[in-house]
Write a protein that holds these residues in place. Structure first.
Motif: not given
Length: 707
Positions: A675-696
Motif C-alpha cells: 500500500g505504499a504511495n509515491e512509487l518513484p521514491s520507493v523504487l529509487m530507495d530500493d535501487v540506491t540500497r542495491f547499489a550501496d549508494g553508488r549510482l552509475s
C-alpha cells in the motif's frame, strides 16, 4: 546438411541488422553475438567472424555451445537464463574454427527481439590479459627459483633469496657471500646511464657510501667494467694502478667481478680485505657464480618492483582521473585534499602540496602530510625555480633542499622537495610540491608519473573554467526541461529525477506531460546519450518536437518518426536518444504508445501484479530511415503505469550484478502490495540500497494513473 542450413537460415532471417546498426557494431573490436533463448546465434558483427574464424553465414545459425570448450558448456543454460532475465558478466574458454581455445570475458544482457526475448553478448578476447598475468606469475616464480641455495658448499643465498624484499635480498645475500670468503667489505655498484652507482655496501661507508656515483672512466670498478672480466689485486701497495681511495681506507686486497645481464653490463661486485688475502681458484669461481646469481636475482627484483610500482602509480593515476573528472570542481575544499592524498600514495611521497603563483611569490594553499601551519608559507619564485624538474633532475636524483622552509613547527619538515609545474594550454595554474624526509633517488619512472599527475590536475583545472560557464547554462536549461505541470485533468502523476553525481547533475534523462484535445494527455520519458550542454540542447529539441507534432497526429509512432527525422537534420548534435511517448484517453483509458529503444514500461494492478508492456521500436537520432510502431492497451482505473530510464535496471551491486527487470518488478509489486504511495521514491530507495549508494547513471521515474 543443406536442409539444416536452410532451417537455420529461416530461423534467423527475421532478425537482420539494419545497415547503420551493422556499421556501428562492425567498428567494435569485440565480438557481438545476438542469440535467441535457446542459444542459437541470430546475428553477429564482423569481429565475431574474425575472432572465431568462421564466415558470418556459417557463424549465424550455430549454437553458442559450439563456440565453447567442453569444460565450459556446463552451466551454459543457467548463464543464458540469467542474461535473459537481466544481465551477467563472466569469463569462459571459447573455441575457434581451427579447434584452438582462447579465454574470453562475456557480458550478456537480455533484449526484446521481434519474436520474443533474446540475448546480446559482447565477447572480449582476454588472451593478452591472461598472458600478462601469467608473465607476472612467471617473473615471481623465476625470482623464487633464483632464491634457492647457490650450491651446497657455497652457502650463499641460504634463505637470503627467498621471498624477501629487494633491500633485504641484497643485504642477506651479500653478507652471506662476504662471510663465505671472509671479506671485510662488500660493495655492489649498478650501471646507471654513464656512471656506476653504489646500491649496497657493507663495511665500506667511508669510501663507497650508498648512492655514490662513480664515473665509468674512474676507479677500480671502472677498470673492471672496461676489462669485462674479474680483477684480483692481492696487494694494493704493489699494484701498478693508483687506487688512492682504497689505500687511504686501509684496504690491502680487493677482488672485483663484472655483472652481465643479457650481454650488457649490469654492474660490478667488489670484495675487499683489510689484511692481505689470497683468493683461491675455487673462491674466484664461487664469487663469479654468486655474482651471476645475484645479477639475475636483483634484476628480477628490480623488474618485479618496477611492475609493482607501475601498477600502484597507474591505479593512483586512474583514481585521480576519476576524482577530478567526476567533479570538475578541483578547488572544492573536500576534493583537493583527496587529490593530494592520491598523488602522495601513488608517488610514495611523505607530503604533497599545491601552490598558486601570485606576482613574485608562490603560496602553498593546500597540502597533504605537512603541518597545517605551513599552508601560508610563501616561497619566492627563485626558490620554486630551483625546485623545478629540469634536465638535471635524474643526475641529481630530482630532490633539492628547500630554501627557507622553516616555520618553527615541531613537526619535521621535508629534507628534499621537487616542484612540478601544473600547466595546461600555455597557462600555469600553480606548482605541485613533492616532499620527502629521506635521502632517496627519484627514478625516471617516478618522474614521468609525477608529470602525468600534474598534467591531469592541470587539465582538470583548465576544463573546470570552461565547464563552469557551460554547467550553469546547462543546469538552468535542464531545470526548465524537468519542470512539468503541477496537475493535468484526468491523470495523476508522480515523478522523480536523481543524478548519478551531485557535481555533474546535468544529465540526459528527461520527462514531460501535457494536455491534448478531446480529453487526451501526452506523456514522454527519455534518455539522451551524453551529458552537459549538448545533452540538454538535444533534450530540448526532442521535447519541443514531440509537443509540436503531438497536436497534429494521434499516432505516437508518427510523432517518433518525425522527431527522428528532425534529429537527423540537426547534424551538429552527435548524440542519440531513447524515448517512450504515450497518448492517454482519459475518458475510456485507451493508451497508445511507441517505445523507441526505451526500457519497457510496467503496468501494476491493484492486487500488486505487474507486467512489462511489449513493443520495441528503434532509438531516435541514429538513422533517418527508421520505422516506428504503435502499441495499444486499455488502462483500468485501478492500474498504474511506471516509466523509468535504464539507470534503474543497469544499477549494479558490489559483485557487478544488475538490478535488472527482476529487481524492478519485485520492488514495484512489493510497494503496491504494502500500500505504499509515491512509487518513484520507493523504487529509487530500493535501487540506491542495491547499489550501496553508488549510482552509475542518472535515473528518471514517472508513475501515472487515471484520476
Amino acid at each position: 546438411m543443406e536442409s539444416d542450413l536452410e532451417a537455420r537460415s529461416s530461423r534467423v532471417s527475421s532478425l537482420p541488422m539494419d545497415a547503420r546498426s551493422r556499421d556501428v557494431l562492425d567498428c567494435a573490436r569485440d565480438a557481438v553475438l545476438i542469440v535467441d533463448a535457446s542459444g542459437t546465434i541470430l546475428d553477429a558483427n564482423s569481429s565475431a567472424g574474425e575472432i572465431y574464424g568462421y564466415p558470418l553465414h556459417v557463424l549465424i545459425g550455430m549454437s553458442i555451445s559450439d563456440l565453447r570448450t567442453r569444460e565450459t558448456r556446463t552451466g551454459m543454460q543457467e548463464q543464458l537464463g540469467a542474461a535473459l532475465q537481466g544481465g551477467i558478466l563472466f569469463e569462459a574458454a571459447h573455441l575457434r574454427s581451427d579447434g584452438s581455445t582462447f579465454p574470453v570475458e562475456v557480458s550478456s544482457r537480455g533484449v526484446d527481439l521481434a519474436h520474443g526475448r533474446g540475448v546480446v553478448s559482447v565477447i572480449r578476447d582476454i588472451t593478452r590479459r591472461r598472458h600478462n598475468e601469467a608473465e607476472r606469475e612467471r617473473l615471481i616464480s623465476e625470482l623464487a627459483t633464483s632464491n634457492q641455495h647457490l650450491e651446497g658448499l657455497l652457502r650463499i643465498v641460504s634463505g637470503a633469496l627467498d621471498h624477501a624484499g629487494q633491500e633485504r635480498l641484497l643485504a642477506e645475500t651479500l653478507e652471506t657471500l662476504a662471510e663465505v670468503v671472509d671479506a671485510d667489505a662488500v660493495v655492489l655498484l649498478e650501471r646507471d646511464q654513464d656512471a656506476l652507482v653504489v646500491t649496497y655496501q657493507r663495511g665500506a661507508s667511508s669510501w663507497a657510501p650508498t648512492g655514490l656515483r662513480v664515473p665509468e672512466e674512474q676507479g677500480f670498478a671502472a677498470r673492471i667494467a672496461e676489462a669485462g672480466k674479474p680483477i684480483y689485486v692481492a696487494s694494493l701497495s704493489e699494484s701498478p694502478w693508483r687506487m688512492d681511495i682504497l689505500q687511504s681506507a686501509g684496504i690491502r686486497s680487493v677482488f672485483g667481478v663484472p655483472m652481465f645481464l643479457g650481454g650488457s653490463l649490469f654492474g660490478v661486485l667488489e670484495l675487499a680485505w683489510w689484511s692481505q688475502h689470497e683468493v683461491s681458484v675455487a673462491q674466484s669461481t664461487m664469487i663469479q657464480l654468486a655474482a651471476s646469481r645475484i645479477t639475475l636475482a636483483v634484476a628480477n627484483a628490480r623488474l618485479f618492483e618496477r611492475s609493482r610500482k607501475v601498477q600502484v602509480m597507474s591505479t593512483a593515476l586512474n583514481e585521480l582521473n576519476v576524482l577530478v573528472n567526476g567533479s570538475l570542481h578541483l578547488t572544492d575544499m573536500l576534493n583537493v585534499p583527496a587529490v593530494l592524498a592520491i598523488v602522495a600514495e601513488g608517488l610514495d611521497c611523505e607530503s604533497v602540496a599545491f601552490g598558486t603563483v601570485d606576482e613574485a611569490t608562490l603560496t602553498i594553499t593546500y597540502s597533504h602530510g605537512l603541518d597545517r601551519r605551513r599552508s601560508s608559507v610563501l616561497l619566492t619564485l627563485e626558490a620554486v625555480k630551483a625546485l623545478e624538474l629540469g634536465d638535471s633532475a635524474l643526475a641529481t636524483g630530482g630532490w633539492v633542499d628547500i630554501p627557507g622552509f622553516e616555520d618553527g613547527s615541531a613537526h619535521p619538515r621535508p629534507r628534499k622537495m621537487l616542484a612540478v609545474p601544473v600547466e595546461a594550454r600555455g597557462e600555469r595554474f600553480g606548482v605541485m610540491l613533492l616532499g620527502d624526509s629521506e635521502e632517496r633517488r627519484l627514478d625516471e619512472l617516478t618522474l614521468e608519473y609525477a608529470k602525468r599527475f600534474a598534467d591531469v590536475i592541470a587539465q582538470a583545472l583548465a576544463n573546470s573554467e570552461d565547464f563552469a560557464s557551460e554547467h550553469r547554462i546547462a543546469e538552468t536549461l535542464q531545470e526548465a526541461l524537468l519542470t512539468v505541470p503541477a496537475s493535468v485533468r484526468g491523470v495523476a502523476f508522480e515523478h522523480l529525477y536523481r543524478s548519478a553525481t551531485v557535481n555533474t547533475r546535468v544529465g540526459g534523462d528527461f520527462y514531460d506531460w501535457f494536455e491534448l484535445a478531446r480529453g487526451r494527455v501526452g506523456l514522454v520519458i527519455g534518455d539522451v546519450s551524453g551529458k552537459g550542454l549538448e545533452a540538454a540542447i538535444l533534450t530540448s529539441v526532442i521535447k519541443d518536437t514531440i509537443r509540436a507534432y503531438a497536436h497534429e497526429t494521434s499516432s505516437p509512432a508518427v510523432v517518433m518518426k518525425r522527431v527522428n527525422h528532425a534529429l537527423g537534420r540537426a547534424a551538429r548534435l552527435p548524440e542519440f536518444a531513447s524515448a517512450f511517448f504515450a497518448v492517454i484517453n482519459t475518458r475510456d483509458g485507451e493508451m497508445t504508445y511507441c517505445s523507441a529503444g526505451h526500457p519497457p514500461a510496467v503496468v501494476l494492478g491493484k492486487d500488486g501484479s505487474a507486467r512489462l508492456l511489449p513493443g520495441a521500436s528503434p532509438i531516435i537520432g541514429v538513422s533517418d530511415d527508421m520505422e516506428y510502431k504503435d502499441q495499444r492497451l486499455v488502462l483500468g482505473r485501478d492500474e498504474t503505469v511506471v516509466l523509468y530510464t535504464d539507470g534503474v535496471t543497469e544499477s549494479r551491486d558490489g559483485d557487478g550484478r544488475f538490478f535488472g527487470e527482476d529487481g524492478l518488478i519485485f520492488s514495484l509489486e512489493a510497494a503496491v502490495s504494502s500500500g505504499a504511495n509515491e512509487l518513484p521514491s520507493v523504487l529509487m530507495d530500493d535501487v540506491t540500497r542495491f547499489a550501496d549508494g553508488r549510482l552509475s547513471d542518472d535515473i528518471a521515474i514517472v508513475s501515472l494513473r487515471l484520476a
